[in-house]
Design a protein around this motif. Structure first.
Motif: not given
Length: 56
Positions: A28-29, A31-33, A35-37, A41
């Motif tokens: 997840a980290v 992917a966040r870098q 630009g994805l989510s 959650h």
């Protein structure tokens, strides 16, 4: 009897979702870098809501 099985199954699913979320944290980290989510959650919230609805 069925409601106990259903409640126990939802509880196990909820716990499994938490474990998957924790294990997917590095992904997840990354992917966040990029630009994805990841929608983990949303899954966790839906399972939590279903489990809490059985408690009433």
């Amino acid at each position: 009897m069925i409601s106990r099985v259903y409640r126990a199954t939802l509880f196990a699913l909820y716990q499994l979702c938490i474990v998957v979320g924790i294990l997917a944290m590095p992904l997840a980290v990354a992917a966040r870098q990029a630009g994805l989510s990841l929608p983990i959650h949303r899954v966790l919230e839906n399972v939590e809501d279903a489990y809490e609805a059985t408690q009433s």
